[in-house]
Design an enzyme around this catalytic site. Sequence first.
Site, PDB file in Angstrom:
ATOM      1  N   PHE A  10       0.827  -1.214   0.000  1.00 51.42           N
ATOM      2  CA  PHE A  10       0.000   0.000   0.000  1.00 51.42           C
ATOM      3  C   PHE A  10       0.869   1.276   0.000  1.00 51.42           C
ATOM      4  CE2 PHE A  10      -2.152   2.819   3.353  1.00 51.42           C
ATOM      5  CZ  PHE A  10      -2.770   3.633   2.416  1.00 51.42           C
ATOM      6  N   THR A  98       9.892 -11.629   9.055  1.00 50.42           N
ATOM      7  CA  THR A  98      10.183 -10.512   8.133  1.00 50.42           C
ATOM      8  C   THR A  98      10.603  -9.258   8.894  1.00 50.42           C
ATOM      9  OG1 THR A  98       8.912 -11.208   6.228  1.00 50.42           O
ATOM     10  CG2 THR A  98       9.038  -8.843   6.588  1.00 50.42           C
ATOM     11  N   THR A 132       6.332   2.694  12.590  1.00 47.97           N
ATOM     12  CA  THR A 132       4.957   3.001  12.985  1.00 47.97           C
ATOM     13  C   THR A 132       4.884   3.662  14.356  1.00 47.97           C
ATOM     14  OG1 THR A 132       2.884   1.922  13.598  1.00 47.97           O
ATOM     15  CG2 THR A 132       4.849   0.593  13.808  1.00 47.97           C
ATOM     16  N   GLU A 134       2.835   2.703  16.458  1.00 47.07           N
ATOM     17  CA  GLU A 134       2.395   1.664  17.404  1.00 47.07           C
ATOM     18  C   GLU A 134       3.518   1.201  18.317  1.00 47.07           C
ATOM     19  OE1 GLU A 134      -0.139  -1.407  15.984  1.00 47.07           O
ATOM     20  OE2 GLU A 134      -1.164  -0.099  14.576  1.00 47.07           O
ATOM     21  N   TYR A 158       2.659  -7.475  16.223  1.00 49.55           N
ATOM     22  CA  TYR A 158       3.100  -6.584  15.134  1.00 49.55           C
ATOM     23  C   TYR A 158       3.963  -5.443  15.663  1.00 49.55           C
ATOM     24  CZ  TYR A 158       2.860  -2.559  11.986  1.00 49.55           C
ATOM     25  OH  TYR A 158       3.187  -1.465  11.233  1.00 49.55           O
ATOM     26  N   ARG A 222      -7.487   6.792  16.418  1.00 49.86           N
ATOM     27  CA  ARG A 222      -6.316   6.714  15.543  1.00 49.86           C
ATOM     28  C   ARG A 222      -6.098   8.101  14.934  1.00 49.86           C
ATOM     29  NH1 ARG A 222      -6.058   2.839  18.146  1.00 49.86           N
ATOM     30  NH2 ARG A 222      -5.708   0.663  17.556  1.00 49.86           N
TER      31      ARG A 222
HETATM   32  P1  NAD Z   1       1.485  -3.643   3.219  1.00 45.71           P
HETATM   33  O1  NAD Z   1       1.199  -4.845   4.046  1.00 45.71           O
HETATM   34  O2  NAD Z   1       0.413  -3.056   2.382  1.00 45.71           O
HETATM   35  O3  NAD Z   1       2.715  -3.927   2.240  1.00 45.71           O
HETATM   36  C1  NAD Z   1       3.866  -4.611   2.645  1.00 45.71           C
HETATM   37  C2  NAD Z   1       4.638  -5.011   1.390  1.00 45.71           C
HETATM   38  O4  NAD Z   1       5.855  -5.651   1.823  1.00 45.71           O
HETATM   39  C3  NAD Z   1       3.896  -6.002   0.510  1.00 45.71           C
HETATM   40  O5  NAD Z   1       3.999  -5.613  -0.846  1.00 45.71           O
HETATM   41  C4  NAD Z   1       4.607  -7.323   0.753  1.00 45.71           C
HETATM   42  O6  NAD Z   1       4.588  -8.191  -0.379  1.00 45.71           O
HETATM   43  C5  NAD Z   1       6.020  -6.841   1.059  1.00 45.71           C
HETATM   44  N1  NAD Z   1       6.799  -7.796   1.884  1.00 45.71           N
HETATM   45  C6  NAD Z   1       6.367  -8.433   3.001  1.00 45.71           C
HETATM   46  N2  NAD Z   1       7.357  -9.218   3.474  1.00 45.71           N
HETATM   47  C7  NAD Z   1       8.425  -9.040   2.663  1.00 45.71           C
HETATM   48  C8  NAD Z   1       9.750  -9.556   2.646  1.00 45.71           C
HETATM   49  N3  NAD Z   1      10.160 -10.437   3.559  1.00 45.71           N
HETATM   50  N4  NAD Z   1      10.591  -9.145   1.674  1.00 45.71           N
HETATM   51  C9  NAD Z   1      10.173  -8.282   0.706  1.00 45.71           C
HETATM   52  N5  NAD Z   1       8.928  -7.776   0.671  1.00 45.71           N
HETATM   53  C10 NAD Z   1       8.059  -8.141   1.643  1.00 45.71           C
HETATM   54  O7  NAD Z   1       2.059  -2.573   4.245  1.00 45.71           O
HETATM   55  P2  NAD Z   1       1.915  -0.982   4.241  1.00 45.71           P
HETATM   56  O8  NAD Z   1       0.655  -0.618   4.931  1.00 45.71           O
HETATM   57  O9  NAD Z   1       2.195  -0.478   2.883  1.00 45.71           O
HETATM   58  O10 NAD Z   1       3.112  -0.592   5.225  1.00 45.71           O
HETATM   59  C11 NAD Z   1       4.428  -0.385   4.702  1.00 45.71           C
HETATM   60  C12 NAD Z   1       5.369  -0.081   5.857  1.00 45.71           C
HETATM   61  O11 NAD Z   1       4.906   1.070   6.565  1.00 45.71           O
HETATM   62  C13 NAD Z   1       5.437  -1.192   6.908  1.00 45.71           C
HETATM   63  O12 NAD Z   1       6.761  -1.289   7.357  1.00 45.71           O
HETATM   64  C14 NAD Z   1       4.517  -0.710   8.026  1.00 45.71           C
HETATM   65  O13 NAD Z   1       4.943  -1.223   9.271  1.00 45.71           O
HETATM   66  C15 NAD Z   1       4.724   0.784   7.945  1.00 45.71           C
HETATM   67  N6  NAD Z   1       3.591   1.626   8.389  1.00 45.71           N
HETATM   68  C16 NAD Z   1       2.322   1.382   7.917  1.00 45.71           C
HETATM   69  C17 NAD Z   1       1.291   2.236   8.304  1.00 45.71           C
HETATM   70  C18 NAD Z   1      -0.115   2.041   7.786  1.00 45.71           C
HETATM   71  O14 NAD Z   1      -1.027   2.722   8.282  1.00 45.71           O
HETATM   72  N7  NAD Z   1      -0.367   1.192   6.816  1.00 45.71           N
HETATM   73  C19 NAD Z   1       1.549   3.308   9.173  1.00 45.71           C
HETATM   74  C20 NAD Z   1       2.851   3.491   9.639  1.00 45.71           C
HETATM   75  C21 NAD Z   1       3.866   2.655   9.221  1.00 45.71           C
HETATM   76  O1  DAU Z   2      -0.784   3.284  13.562  1.00 51.20           O
HETATM   77  C1  DAU Z   2      -0.126   2.815  12.429  1.00 51.20           C
HETATM   78  C2  DAU Z   2      -0.611   1.431  12.093  1.00 51.20           C
HETATM   79  O2  DAU Z   2      -1.914   1.563  11.557  1.00 51.20           O
HETATM   80  C3  DAU Z   2       0.299   0.678  11.124  1.00 51.20           C
HETATM   81  O3  DAU Z   2       1.551   0.504  11.713  1.00 51.20           O
HETATM   82  C4  DAU Z   2      -0.311  -0.679  10.749  1.00 51.20           C
HETATM   83  O4  DAU Z   2       0.497  -1.308   9.774  1.00 51.20           O
HETATM   84  C5  DAU Z   2      -1.694  -0.424  10.187  1.00 51.20           C
HETATM   85  O5  DAU Z   2      -2.312  -1.674   9.891  1.00 51.20           O
HETATM   86  C6  DAU Z   2      -2.544   0.360  11.164  1.00 51.20           C
HETATM   87  O6  DAU Z   2      -2.864  -0.436  12.344  1.00 51.20           O
HETATM   88  P1  DAU Z   2      -4.324  -0.394  13.010  1.00 51.20           P
HETATM   89  O7  DAU Z   2      -4.513  -1.653  13.764  1.00 51.20           O
HETATM   90  O8  DAU Z   2      -4.549   0.881  13.725  1.00 51.20           O
HETATM   91  O9  DAU Z   2      -5.212  -0.366  11.645  1.00 51.20           O
HETATM   92  P2  DAU Z   2      -6.543  -1.144  11.243  1.00 51.20           P
HETATM   93  O10 DAU Z   2      -7.025  -0.520   9.982  1.00 51.20           O
HETATM   94  O11 DAU Z   2      -6.386  -2.618  11.304  1.00 51.20           O
HETATM   95  O12 DAU Z   2      -7.549  -0.723  12.412  1.00 51.20           O
HETATM   96  C7  DAU Z   2      -7.842   0.649  12.652  1.00 51.20           C
HETATM   97  C8  DAU Z   2      -8.747   0.696  13.875  1.00 51.20           C
HETATM   98  O13 DAU Z   2     -10.024   0.141  13.502  1.00 51.20           O
HETATM   99  C9  DAU Z   2      -8.266  -0.135  15.033  1.00 51.20           C
HETATM  100  O14 DAU Z   2      -8.605   0.516  16.254  1.00 51.20           O
HETATM  101  C10 DAU Z   2      -9.042  -1.442  14.903  1.00 51.20           C
HETATM  102  C11 DAU Z   2     -10.362  -0.991  14.308  1.00 51.20           C
HETATM  103  N1  DAU Z   2     -11.025  -1.956  13.409  1.00 51.20           N
HETATM  104  C12 DAU Z   2     -10.298  -2.546  12.427  1.00 51.20           C
HETATM  105  C13 DAU Z   2     -10.870  -3.436  11.559  1.00 51.20           C
HETATM  106  C14 DAU Z   2     -10.047  -4.115  10.482  1.00 51.20           C
HETATM  107  C15 DAU Z   2     -12.380  -2.199  13.538  1.00 51.20           C
HETATM  108  O15 DAU Z   2     -13.057  -1.629  14.444  1.00 51.20           O
HETATM  109  N2  DAU Z   2     -12.964  -3.076  12.675  1.00 51.20           N
HETATM  110  C16 DAU Z   2     -12.270  -3.729  11.709  1.00 51.20           C
HETATM  111  O16 DAU Z   2     -12.858  -4.553  10.977  1.00 51.20           O
END
Ligand code: NAD
Ligand code: DAU
Length: 352
Positions: A10, A98, A132, A134, A158, A222
């Site tokens: 993403f 990972t 993150t 978190e 995580y 959040r």
């Molecule tokens: P995501 O799960 O959408 O994407 C992760 C990607 O990493 C995927 O394309 C997957 O194929 C690849 N991957 C997983 N394991 C791997 C490995 N061993 N080697 C190579 N590629 C691998 O995650 P995202 O939401 O895009 O998050 C990206 C980064 O940002 C992560 O490190 C996450 O902890 C961090 N982050 C995410 C959020 C959020 O809200 N989504 C917020 C803060 C930080």
């Molecule tokens: O804060 C940063 C983090 O945000 C990233 O590091 C993570 O990779 C990312 O997945 C995200 O974690 P959260 O657990 O906060 O995100 P999620 O979208 O899973 O959930 C957001 C909030 O919504 C959380 O309080 C859980 C709640 N939730 C989630 C799902 C999937 C629900 O209430 N219902 C649901 O079905």
Amino acid sequence: MILVTGGAGFIGGNFVLDWLAASDEPVLNLDKLTYAGNLQTLTALEHDARHVFVRGDIGDTALVPQLLARYRPRAVINFAAESHVDRSIHGPSDFIQTNIVGTFNLLESVRGHWSALPDDERAAFRFVHVSTDEVYGSLAPDDAPFRETNPHAPNSPYSASKAASDHLVRAWHHTYGLPVLTTNCSNNYGPYHFPEKLIPLVILNALAGKPLPVYGDGQQVRDWLYVKDHCAAIRCVLGAGQVGQTYNVGGWNEKPNLDVVHTICRILDELRPRADGQPYASQITFVTDRPGHDRRYAIDATRLADELGWKPEETFDSGIRKTVTWYLDNEAWVSNVTSGAYRDWIAQQYER
Ligand code: NAD
Ligand code: DAU
């Protein structure tokens, strides 16, 4: 050239698209293509020579040094991770592998490459670790938002695995001098978000007439940031961040989950009203809470604003409207993801 890991996910996918929209510097994209990796996010780059995609693992200590030697990137931006909290509760093993072991192996591969570079290239090299909020644990309602000086206090498998990776990155700087920078960002949302996470799940379940699952009382908070603002922050940190520093990234957009779900329902009521005239909010269903659910996250991004001049461009209102509109307008991406067809497409792509 830069090396982006996890660039089919993403945030990594958005980062690669934005990078190549603004610059001709090529991207080497290393991604394992787990269930979360989706090359259809990068369809626009299929015939673009500036994008080199390699399917592989950040923990592969044969492949990664070969890639570094062949492409000689000036920087690594490490997005690759297992990222979903609920999956980490059901099966933590991939997260340890990972996020901890993989990051360790990547650091060692990069250190080997970096230490052999000529002086000028070694001095200019950067390793940006994307992490993150978190890792800081959970806030009480009156606590100040997380600062970079808050201690790590992770609560889920995580966040514990991400905290461990942050510590490894920090140690590789202090011990070996590797020029690292770490970003700790709040919750992202926007285009190409896999529908296991709250916002895309709610949009797609609403449109499919399914329940909108809200964990517990829905009052968990959040701090939401539009993904393109996060990508801009990472570009700032890569370009001008202080080596060894960590930077918090956040949107100053604290929202309880239930408010987020209601906002999405209201936008859908306006843009794609239900055929029966009922509001989408009638699909909201309270379900069992996530074990160990963190109550509140909030980020103080003052350091990034003061040192590097970054601030988010989107408010939550503008960003969530763009996001809902994107999901309505991109039915092909959505249906491939929801049907799982993107996995077949990956298999075909690799057969070719
Ligand atoms: P995501 O799960 O959408 O994407 C992760 C990607 O990493 C995927 O394309 C997957 O194929 C690849 N991957 C997983 N394991 C791997 C490995 N061993 N080697 C190579 N590629 C691998 O995650 P995202 O939401 O895009 O998050 C990206 C980064 O940002 C992560 O490190 C996450 O902890 C961090 N982050 C995410 C959020 C959020 O809200 N989504 C917020 C803060 C930080
Ligand atoms: O804060 C940063 C983090 O945000 C990233 O590091 C993570 O990779 C990312 O997945 C995200 O974690 P959260 O657990 O906060 O995100 P999620 O979208 O899973 O959930 C957001 C909030 O919504 C959380 O309080 C859980 C709640 N939730 C989630 C799902 C999937 C629900 O209430 N219902 C649901 O079905």
